[in-house]
Design a protein around this motif. Structure first.
Motif, short mmCIF file in Angstrom:
data_model
loop_
_atom_site.label_atom_id
_atom_site.label_comp_id
_atom_site.label_asym_id
_atom_site.label_seq_id
_atom_site.Cartn_x
_atom_site.Cartn_y
_atom_site.Cartn_z
N TYR A 196 0.84 -1.21 0.00
CA TYR A 196 0.00 0.00 0.00
C TYR A 196 0.87 1.25 0.00
O TYR A 196 0.54 2.25 -0.67
N ARG A 197 1.99 1.21 0.74
CA ARG A 197 2.89 2.36 0.73
C ARG A 197 3.43 2.58 -0.69
O ARG A 197 3.45 3.71 -1.19
N SER A 198 3.78 1.51 -1.32
CA SER A 198 4.32 1.63 -2.68
C SER A 198 3.26 2.22 -3.62
O SER A 198 3.55 3.08 -4.46
N ARG A 199 2.03 1.81 -3.49
CA ARG A 199 0.96 2.36 -4.34
C ARG A 199 0.70 3.83 -4.02
O ARG A 199 0.44 4.64 -4.91
N MET A 200 0.74 4.14 -2.73
CA MET A 200 0.54 5.54 -2.33
C MET A 200 1.64 6.40 -2.93
O MET A 200 1.39 7.49 -3.47
N GLN A 201 2.89 5.93 -2.86
CA GLN A 201 4.02 6.71 -3.40
C GLN A 201 3.89 6.88 -4.91
O GLN A 201 4.20 7.94 -5.46
N LEU A 202 3.42 5.84 -5.56
CA LEU A 202 3.21 5.90 -7.01
C LEU A 202 2.16 6.96 -7.35
O LEU A 202 2.36 7.81 -8.23
N LEU A 203 1.04 6.91 -6.64
CA LEU A 203 -0.02 7.88 -6.89
C LEU A 203 0.47 9.30 -6.60
O LEU A 203 0.25 10.23 -7.40
N SER A 204 1.15 9.44 -5.49
CA SER A 204 1.68 10.75 -5.10
C SER A 204 2.65 11.26 -6.16
O SER A 204 2.57 12.42 -6.61
N ALA A 205 3.56 10.40 -6.63
CA ALA A 205 4.55 10.80 -7.63
C ALA A 205 3.87 11.18 -8.95
O ALA A 205 4.26 12.16 -9.61
N GLU A 206 2.86 10.41 -9.32
CA GLU A 206 2.13 10.71 -10.56
C GLU A 206 1.48 12.09 -10.49
O GLU A 206 1.52 12.86 -11.47
N ILE A 207 0.88 12.38 -9.35
CA ILE A 207 0.20 13.68 -9.22
C ILE A 207 1.25 14.80 -9.25
O ILE A 207 1.09 15.79 -9.98
N ARG A 208 2.33 14.63 -8.49
CA ARG A 208 3.36 15.67 -8.46
C ARG A 208 3.96 15.90 -9.84
O ARG A 208 4.26 17.04 -10.23
N SER A 209 4.15 14.82 -10.58
CA SER A 209 4.83 14.92 -11.88
C SER A 209 4.03 15.74 -12.88
O SER A 209 4.57 16.24 -13.87
#
Lengths: 405, 405
Positions: free
Chosen positions: A301-314
């Motif tokens: 779940y942490r990995s998915r959260m980081q992915l989502l967060s990175a996608e939004i920031r990018s």
């Protein structure tokens, strides 16, 4: 035949989340809307074995059971909670159909119409629904990133003399926020002083993204224990997020006398919850490495959260703010003020992505430019696509708004 | 911390039956008190297989489900009820945690404090508790052995304008009585005319002691169908007595709009009931000969009822009256007027036998010289001994009474 509904029925809202889930079902929509755990991570084999063992000990498990729930599971839970510093006694431990039923039954035995209750803003939608159905007078305590503001809490306690404070202090649904230790201590102390019961709703507390043992403050129930006698906190938890939701197994623990009254209400409500599910969970806790499982799903779940967060920031979206949660299941976005996410939603669904507009999580004065994104249910390979669809919807929305105004 | 309970909590009675069960647990007491089916007759193997199949189709059954319940089981139930002449549509079919929850949720969406409700006397204790918790104005319709008296029903309908009529017209708990076809038709017609909704609670209807197909009149819901459009009857049933109680699977069916409101209440109450239990039941209905099983348990229960009945008759107790029920789980005794069964109970428990004093099944003006005996749970070889112990207790009671007076 014309049916005349009760006043309670007229105060029953439907869940916006469930309505959105219904719309999106069966369609090619990536849903970040639900609060669903990842199915592919359920310990299916271990659960199947546990049911098999539960049903191998003879027919008595199929008989009517105690309202309080299956004894061995209650004892295992007491031990588990004691290990987390939470005061629990078998006589103050009741098994429920998910923690939702715990919230409902506690409100039923405490609240008369008009009774004041304190909540955070935003907070768990279905708790607001329950409070609404009992026609409670729902009042907000202001918060910042550390949790409820003690000054405002004291103001509200003094002014409103509430019956109950309801909170999800750890990885809040929807905001993902977690209260600091200091705020937890202040809230418990203040509620003690004004003799106001706290309902600590903790469905997500074990989904932790930081694995160091001292990374997180204790629960309110554990802090309350320092006050010695009496239970200032009623604590509810569930297996829905750490094992699987379909077993509908939650619990409520606190002052044994209070829990006995909850049991009376449960008896009239449904006699007891499924003893087979409870027995299977008890078997699961015996053989299965639940802690290891929780660590594994938390990492994913942490990995998915980081992915989502990175996608939004990018994407470099203008003026979009969020904090990365330190656990739980949700990312909370604050968008520019002119974006009403409830109006954005139909465009997003058209683009093939769903979320929950933040306004539904407020009892009053909603921030309409917020949204809740779930990161646990969507497979990682779809997260970039989900964010792209959201981006398209946002662009459409902005062009519509600038076209109209 | 001092807790101030809600008005509802103050109106929550505890179940006398469950209190008696607690007293008798673990002691050498033959209990004719509970409403428990025979454990040794549960289809344990078939149930274990059904769970195994339910958990073999992949993890999605472990996910959150619909509030209305597991779709395939709802469809199977619709078909089953249609076969019994009961109008049911998937959109008007909600799965609940036993029929107890169906009663609770229906009362929640219909009843405001003070709303009049009609019931039989005696009637299901836990329904009285639910009605009491919503502070309904509970009123009795007089009955004879054929069912409710139409003249009195009409009088009450006219005078009280009730919101609901609650009844267990088939093998009533506690009286075992079953309404005649004529009375059923009259009750449905009158409630139609006065536009009063009927809640037909039918947990025992399939436990029939007469195997000829036309031995029993149709349900109120089936009769109501003759009136064409609209649903005058809400019907609730359960798998507790024909499969096993621990699965906590019941249902409520009726007007789809009404059932949708019940679903809203259920959503706030517990989101949904255990989808695993529902899926296992759906699997069970596919592979297992449920009708054959119901016939087998009904034969065994009839034989136990006849044994209990013969034992009582053989004692030649003075002035003790009862009718042999034609199905269900209970024998209802009327004793001489001077015998207060609630006072007899402690003596009986001392002798090692338990029953339920009849007075708890009345909302008002209880007949204190009645008792409910369950014949399904006690093994046949213990029935004579149970009756002997009851006899000893009765003798003690009589000697005490004559000693005092």
């Amino acid at each position: 035949m014309k049916i005349q509904y009760s006043t309670t029925a007229q105060h029953l809202g439907s869940s916006a989340v469930r309505d959105i889930l219904k719309i999106t079902q069966g369609k090619n929509i990536i849903s970040l809307a639900g609060g669903l755990p990842a199915e592919e991570l359920f310990p299916l084999e271990a659960i199947r074995d546990a049911y098999s063992r539960a049903l191998s000990a003879g027919p008595s498990i199929l008989q009517y059971g105690l309202t309080e729930g299956y004894g061995p599971l209650r004892e295992q839970l007491v031990e588990r909670l004691e290990g987390q510093g939470i005061p629990a006694a078998a006589s103050g431990m009741l098994l429920t159909s998910g923690s939702q039923q715990a919230i409902d039954l506690l409100c039923k035995i405490l609240l008369d119409p008009g009774d004041a209750v304190l909540v955070e803003a935003p907070t768990y939608l279905a708790a607001l629904q329950v409070l609404g159905s009992y026609r409670a007078d729902i009042n907000i305590v202001l918060s910042d990133e550390q949790g409820m503001l003690p000054e405002h809490l004291e103001h509200q306690l003094r002014k409103l003399k509430p019956k109950l404070l309801y909170a999800v202090p750890t990885f809040n649904n929807p905001s993902g926020a977690s209260w600091s230790r200091e705020r937890r201590e202040q809230v418990v102390e203040l509620c003690r002083r004004y003799e106001v019961l706290i309902l600590e709703d903790n469905p997500y507390g074990e989904i932790r993204f930081d694995e160091s043992p001292d990374a997180y403050p204790p629960s309110l129930a554990a802090i309350d224990r320092n006050y010695g006698s009496g239970y200032g906190v009623v604590y509810t938890g569930t297996f829905s997020k750490i094992v699987a939701p379909a077993l509908r197994s939650g619990w409520i623990t606190g002052d044994p006398q209070l829990i006995q009254m909850v049991a009376k209400a449960k008896q009239a409500n449904d006699l007891h919850s499924s003893a087979i599910d409870q027995c299977a969970l008890s078997e699961l806790l015996r053989g299965f490495d639940l802690s290891g499982h929780i660590t594994a799903i938390s990492r994913e779940y942490r990995s998915r959260m980081q992915l989502l967060s990175a996608e939004i920031r990018s994407r470099g979206w203008e003026d979009i703010r969020f904090l990365e949660p330190r656990g739980g299941m949700f990312l909370w976005l604050t968008l520019p003020e002119e974006i009403h996410t409830a109006e954005l939603l139909p465009l997003a669904v058209q683009q093939g992505v769903a979320f929950v507009p933040g306004e539904v999580f407020y009892s009053a004065q909603p921030l309409r430019n917020t949204m809740r994104l779930n990161f646990t249910h969507t497979p990682p390979e779809l997260i970039a696509e989900a964010v792209s669809r959201l981006e398209t919807a946002l662009e459409q929305y902005r062009s519509q708004v600038s076209g109209v105004r």
